[in-house]
Write a protein that holds these residues in place. Structure first.
Motif, PDB file in Angstrom:
ATOM      1  N   LEU A  61      -9.369  -0.760   5.740  1.00  0.00           N
ATOM      2  CA  LEU A  61      -8.666  -1.466   4.663  1.00  0.00           C
ATOM      3  C   LEU A  61      -8.767  -2.978   4.761  1.00  0.00           C
ATOM      4  CD1 LEU A  61      -5.516   0.830   4.650  1.00  0.00           C
ATOM      5  CD2 LEU A  61      -7.261   0.735   2.857  1.00  0.00           C
ATOM      6  N   GLY A  62      -9.036  -3.474   5.962  1.00  0.00           N
ATOM      7  CA  GLY A  62      -9.232  -4.907   6.150  1.00  0.00           C
ATOM      8  C   GLY A  62      -8.070  -5.740   5.664  1.00  0.00           C
ATOM      9  N   ASP A  63      -8.396  -6.866   5.028  1.00  0.00           N
ATOM     10  CA  ASP A  63      -7.341  -7.775   4.593  1.00  0.00           C
ATOM     11  C   ASP A  63      -6.816  -7.451   3.197  1.00  0.00           C
ATOM     12  OD1 ASP A  63      -9.470  -8.556   3.052  1.00  0.00           O
ATOM     13  OD2 ASP A  63      -9.619 -10.589   3.875  1.00  0.00           O
ATOM     14  N   ARG A  64      -7.159  -6.274   2.680  1.00  0.00           N
ATOM     15  CA  ARG A  64      -6.570  -5.868   1.393  1.00  0.00           C
ATOM     16  C   ARG A  64      -5.088  -5.530   1.559  1.00  0.00           C
ATOM     17  NH1 ARG A  64      -9.414  -1.447  -1.969  1.00  0.00           N
ATOM     18  NH2 ARG A  64      -8.231  -2.517  -3.623  1.00  0.00           N
ATOM     19  N   ILE A  65      -4.696  -5.182   2.775  1.00  0.00           N
ATOM     20  CA  ILE A  65      -3.298  -4.872   3.052  1.00  0.00           C
ATOM     21  C   ILE A  65      -2.777  -5.812   4.136  1.00  0.00           C
ATOM     22  CG2 ILE A  65      -3.379  -2.455   2.354  1.00  0.00           C
ATOM     23  CD1 ILE A  65      -3.418  -3.060   6.007  1.00  0.00           C
TER      24      ILE A  65
ATOM     25  N   ILE B 214       0.777  -4.253  -0.507  1.00  0.00           N
ATOM     26  CA  ILE B 214       1.135  -3.183   0.426  1.00  0.00           C
ATOM     27  C   ILE B 214       1.258  -3.744   1.835  1.00  0.00           C
ATOM     28  CG2 ILE B 214       0.319  -1.090   1.584  1.00  0.00           C
ATOM     29  CD1 ILE B 214      -0.812  -0.142  -1.034  1.00  0.00           C
ATOM     30  N   VAL B 215       2.395  -3.432   2.469  1.00  0.00           N
ATOM     31  CA  VAL B 215       2.562  -3.634   3.908  1.00  0.00           C
ATOM     32  C   VAL B 215       2.410  -2.256   4.543  1.00  0.00           C
ATOM     33  CG1 VAL B 215       4.140  -4.279   5.752  1.00  0.00           C
ATOM     34  CG2 VAL B 215       4.065  -5.629   3.648  1.00  0.00           C
ATOM     35  N   LEU B 216       1.398  -2.097   5.365  1.00  0.00           N
ATOM     36  CA  LEU B 216       1.152  -0.822   6.045  1.00  0.00           C
ATOM     37  C   LEU B 216       1.562  -0.957   7.502  1.00  0.00           C
ATOM     38  CD1 LEU B 216      -0.118   2.067   6.137  1.00  0.00           C
ATOM     39  CD2 LEU B 216      -2.277   0.957   6.775  1.00  0.00           C
ATOM     40  N   THR B 217       2.480  -0.085   7.941  1.00  0.00           N
ATOM     41  CA  THR B 217       2.868  -0.089   9.350  1.00  0.00           C
ATOM     42  C   THR B 217       2.308   1.148  10.038  1.00  0.00           C
ATOM     43  OG1 THR B 217       4.978   1.023   8.882  1.00  0.00           O
ATOM     44  CG2 THR B 217       4.993  -1.377   8.972  1.00  0.00           C
ATOM     45  N   THR B 218       1.948   0.972  11.296  1.00  0.00           N
ATOM     46  CA  THR B 218       1.544   2.082  12.152  1.00  0.00           C
ATOM     47  C   THR B 218       2.224   1.889  13.502  1.00  0.00           C
ATOM     48  OG1 THR B 218      -0.429   0.952  13.016  1.00  0.00           O
ATOM     49  CG2 THR B 218      -0.713   2.231  10.999  1.00  0.00           C
ATOM     50  N   GLY B 219       2.154   2.932  14.334  1.00  0.00           N
ATOM     51  CA  GLY B 219       2.853   2.867  15.610  1.00  0.00           C
ATOM     52  C   GLY B 219       1.975   2.763  16.830  1.00  0.00           C
ATOM     53  N   THR B 220       0.652   2.816  16.663  1.00  0.00           N
ATOM     54  CA  THR B 220      -0.243   2.798  17.816  1.00  0.00           C
ATOM     55  C   THR B 220      -1.345   1.763  17.636  1.00  0.00           C
ATOM     56  OG1 THR B 220      -1.774   4.468  16.921  1.00  0.00           O
ATOM     57  CG2 THR B 220       0.144   5.268  18.166  1.00  0.00           C
ATOM     58  N   VAL B 221      -1.908   1.334  18.750  1.00  0.00           N
ATOM     59  CA  VAL B 221      -3.005   0.364  18.731  1.00  0.00           C
ATOM     60  C   VAL B 221      -4.218   0.955  18.024  1.00  0.00           C
ATOM     61  CG1 VAL B 221      -4.597  -0.960  20.172  1.00  0.00           C
ATOM     62  CG2 VAL B 221      -2.186  -0.785  20.816  1.00  0.00           C
ATOM     63  N   THR B 222      -4.511   2.222  18.299  1.00  0.00           N
ATOM     64  CA  THR B 222      -5.694   2.847  17.697  1.00  0.00           C
ATOM     65  C   THR B 222      -5.557   2.980  16.183  1.00  0.00           C
ATOM     66  OG1 THR B 222      -4.745   5.004  18.283  1.00  0.00           O
ATOM     67  CG2 THR B 222      -6.411   4.099  19.759  1.00  0.00           C
ATOM     68  N   SER B 223      -4.357   3.305  15.700  1.00  0.00           N
ATOM     69  CA  SER B 223      -4.175   3.411  14.250  1.00  0.00           C
ATOM     70  C   SER B 223      -4.282   2.049  13.585  1.00  0.00           C
ATOM     71  CB  SER B 223      -2.841   4.079  13.921  1.00  0.00           C
ATOM     72  OG  SER B 223      -1.771   3.427  14.556  1.00  0.00           O
ATOM     73  N   ALA B 224      -3.868   1.000  14.298  1.00  0.00           N
ATOM     74  CA  ALA B 224      -4.029  -0.356  13.764  1.00  0.00           C
ATOM     75  C   ALA B 224      -5.507  -0.693  13.612  1.00  0.00           C
ATOM     76  CB  ALA B 224      -3.352  -1.363  14.694  1.00  0.00           C
ATOM     77  N   GLN B 225      -6.323  -0.263  14.569  1.00  0.00           N
ATOM     78  CA  GLN B 225      -7.764  -0.490  14.482  1.00  0.00           C
ATOM     79  C   GLN B 225      -8.360   0.239  13.289  1.00  0.00           C
ATOM     80  OE1 GLN B 225      -9.050   0.813  18.370  1.00  0.00           O
ATOM     81  NE2 GLN B 225      -8.436  -1.093  19.364  1.00  0.00           N
ATOM     82  N   VAL B 226      -7.916   1.476  13.066  1.00  0.00           N
ATOM     83  CA  VAL B 226      -8.402   2.256  11.922  1.00  0.00           C
ATOM     84  C   VAL B 226      -8.031   1.559  10.616  1.00  0.00           C
ATOM     85  CG1 VAL B 226      -8.101   4.413  10.632  1.00  0.00           C
ATOM     86  CG2 VAL B 226      -8.416   4.475  13.111  1.00  0.00           C
TER      87      VAL B 226
ATOM     88  N   GLU C 167       4.180 -12.981  -2.781  1.00  0.00           N
ATOM     89  CA  GLU C 167       4.955 -12.992  -4.013  1.00  0.00           C
ATOM     90  C   GLU C 167       4.776 -11.655  -4.733  1.00  0.00           C
ATOM     91  OE1 GLU C 167       7.011 -15.353  -5.244  1.00  0.00           O
ATOM     92  OE2 GLU C 167       6.759 -16.374  -3.314  1.00  0.00           O
ATOM     93  N   GLY C 168       5.782 -11.253  -5.490  1.00  0.00           N
ATOM     94  CA  GLY C 168       5.680 -10.038  -6.286  1.00  0.00           C
ATOM     95  C   GLY C 168       6.165  -8.810  -5.552  1.00  0.00           C
ATOM     96  N   PRO C 169       6.050  -7.632  -6.207  1.00  0.00           N
ATOM     97  CA  PRO C 169       6.503  -6.381  -5.612  1.00  0.00           C
ATOM     98  C   PRO C 169       5.735  -6.034  -4.333  1.00  0.00           C
ATOM     99  CG  PRO C 169       6.087  -6.122  -7.961  1.00  0.00           C
ATOM    100  CD  PRO C 169       5.526  -7.443  -7.567  1.00  0.00           C
ATOM    101  N   VAL C 170       6.444  -5.418  -3.413  1.00  0.00           N
ATOM    102  CA  VAL C 170       5.835  -4.972  -2.143  1.00  0.00           C
ATOM    103  C   VAL C 170       6.178  -3.503  -1.915  1.00  0.00           C
ATOM    104  CG1 VAL C 170       5.966  -5.167   0.378  1.00  0.00           C
ATOM    105  CG2 VAL C 170       5.786  -7.231  -1.021  1.00  0.00           C
ATOM    106  N   ILE C 171       5.163  -2.715  -1.602  1.00  0.00           N
ATOM    107  CA  ILE C 171       5.371  -1.320  -1.205  1.00  0.00           C
ATOM    108  C   ILE C 171       5.125  -1.226   0.293  1.00  0.00           C
ATOM    109  CG2 ILE C 171       4.557   1.057  -1.427  1.00  0.00           C
ATOM    110  CD1 ILE C 171       3.775   0.455  -4.291  1.00  0.00           C
ATOM    111  N   TRP C 172       6.076  -0.660   0.989  1.00  0.00           N
ATOM    112  CA  TRP C 172       5.923  -0.413   2.428  1.00  0.00           C
ATOM    113  C   TRP C 172       5.438   1.027   2.616  1.00  0.00           C
ATOM    114  CZ3 TRP C 172      10.589   0.576   6.195  1.00  0.00           C
ATOM    115  CH2 TRP C 172      10.090   0.882   7.473  1.00  0.00           C
ATOM    116  N   ILE C 173       4.291   1.168   3.260  1.00  0.00           N
ATOM    117  CA  ILE C 173       3.747   2.485   3.582  1.00  0.00           C
ATOM    118  C   ILE C 173       3.684   2.607   5.094  1.00  0.00           C
ATOM    119  CG2 ILE C 173       1.770   4.054   3.383  1.00  0.00           C
ATOM    120  CD1 ILE C 173       1.113   2.811   0.717  1.00  0.00           C
TER     121      ILE C 173
END
Length: 438
Positions: A103-107, A86-98, A55-61
């Motif tokens: 950031l954990g479950d904050r995003i 915040i919804v954070l998208t990445t394109g690689t498996v390694t960046s997802a791990q980082v 719910e509420g505003p969402v920023i896509w990074i």
């Protein structure tokens, strides 16, 4: 190409993407088989959400890979402190791990949708972002056009255009302008980058400096560090990090050249792509050098020549084992890799001459004496030999690099100031929604 033709081309691009969409499955399957996609979350690449929208505003990074993800972590943390989702998208498996580690479950993490209209539309239909923040040089036409059509403000942060990218866009200036006019703001890394974005039609453009300077030093597992230091037992060391094809062999040859001059020398090689480790291990062992692989848990013994850092997310460990680091993709490849992490960890920085992608950072380090560029293998061997032999010169170089990084800080504050007009209304909206209890 005229403006009319540029827009016609982008319309055709959208249509071609829709036609190609049903055929993209084998490509994603191949990437999954190579370990480049997360098999359990491959549907996210088609825009299928893995989580409900909050719910509420969402920023896509969006941050493409590891370097961009690390760079935006402080920015993400600052925005989270305002209470915006915040919804954070990445394109690689390694960046997802980082992203998960830092950031954990904050995003909410998602894999970025393929730049095809059905995937992008499905992603945007679900998440309905109020603002899109894109890191560095991720210019995806379909994504930009779809966000523009929905009137979602788009801000490019830590913006960078390499020599090659700028030259390519200049040949298609009308297409560039038709895309960049959709950007509400570009926050560029340097004056050169800023001028390049302006030349391609972006408005407004401000310059912040490099967000990578405002990141914390790469983390380390203190227990692992203590264990490796005990095994190394005070031997002289140097590292070749973020290396690309050909540079690992150069590093091994430098080791063979210097070993007799520096008894007990240990060379640490950290390839940019750890999936090349098997081939590299065979190649280096074939040179008659004894190898310890970090991924295998091999112990470093007195006769170990090379520690092969074939793991992900442990750059902080490898850099804390040495005071000299050659930064790759600069001798046998072009563009360079980020020299700021070794510099901020009090490491003397060496690199080849092909460092165009990090021109400003290297120039600042060169001017201060915190880095030195080398022409070839022999010059690299000479530079490593000099630094191993001259403690005073080595420590002066290390201190100069660390001081330069401190002087370059401030990009995060500049970026947040540029983002304020776009984020502030979302903060107010989020707080009002919280007060209403809805």
């Amino acid at each position: 190409m005229s403006e009319r033709w540029a827009r016609a081309f982008l319309t055709a691009y959208r249509f071609a993407g829709a036609v190609a969409y049903p055929l993209i499955g084998p490509y994603v399957a191949w990437r999954t088989s190579q370990g480049k996609e997360d098999r359990s979350r491959s549907r996210e690449r088609y825009g299928v959400a893995g989580r409900p929208r909050p719910e509420g505003p969402v920023i896509w990074i969006h941050a493409a890979s590891v370097g961009e993800t690390i760079a935006v972590v402080p920015l993400v943390q600052s925005i989270l402190d305002y209470g915006v989702n915040i919804v954070l998208t990445t394109g690689t498996v390694t960046s997802a791990q980082v992203a998960d580690e830092r950031l954990g479950d904050r995003i909410i993490h998602q894999y970025v949708p393929l730049d095809l209209k059905p995937a992008v539309s499905r992603f945007l239909d679900h998440w309905r972002p109020d603002l899109a923040i894109i890191a560095e040089s991720e210019i995806w036409p379909m994504t930009i056009l779809e966000l523009g059509a929905r009137r979602v403000p788009q801000v490019l942060v830590n913006g960078r255009l390499s020599d090659r990218s700028f030259k390519s866009w200049k040949k298609r200036a009308n297409i560039a302008e038709a895309l960049f006019e959709n950007l509400a703001h570009v926050v560029a890394q340097s004056d050169v980058d800023g001028e390049r974005f302006r030349a391609l039609g972006a408005r407004p453009v401000t310059v912040s400096g490099n967000l990578k300077v405002d990141t914390l030093p790469p983390p380390v597992d203190e227990r692992a560090l203590a264990t490796l230091k005990r095994q190394i037992a005070g031997r002289p060391t140097w590292a070749a990090i973020s290396t690309h094809d050909g540079e690992e062999v150069v590093a091994a040859e430098v080791h063979a050249t210097l070993y007799k001059r520096h008894h007990g020398l240990l060379t640490i090689i950290v390839p940019r792509h750890p999936d090349r480790a098997e081939a590299l291990a065979a190649q280096i062992s074939g040179m008659g050098l004894k190898l310890a692989r970090r991924s295998k848990g091999d112990r470093i013994t007195a006769d170990t020549d090379i520690l092969l850092g074939d793991t992900i997310g442990e750059m902080g460990l490898y850099l804390r084992l040495t005071e000299i680091a050659f930064v790759g993709r600069s001798l046998t490849s072009e563009g360079g890799q980020n020299p700021l992490e070794p510099a901020m960890l009090d490491t003397a920085v060496l690199a080849g001459r092909n460092v165009q992608n990090f021109r400003e950072a290297y120039q600042r380090l060169l001017d201060s004496g915190g880095a030195k560029l080398v022409r070839d293998r022999d010059m690299l061997a000479g530079a490593v030999n000099f630094l191993l032999s001259n403690e005073v010169a080595r420590h002066e170089m290390m201190a100069a690099g660390a001081a330069t990084v401190d002087q370059m800080r401030g990009a995060l504050a500049h970026t947040l100031k540029s983002l304020e007009p776009y984020i502030q209304p979302l903060i107010v909206k989020s707080r009002l929604k919280g007060a209403d209890g809805r």
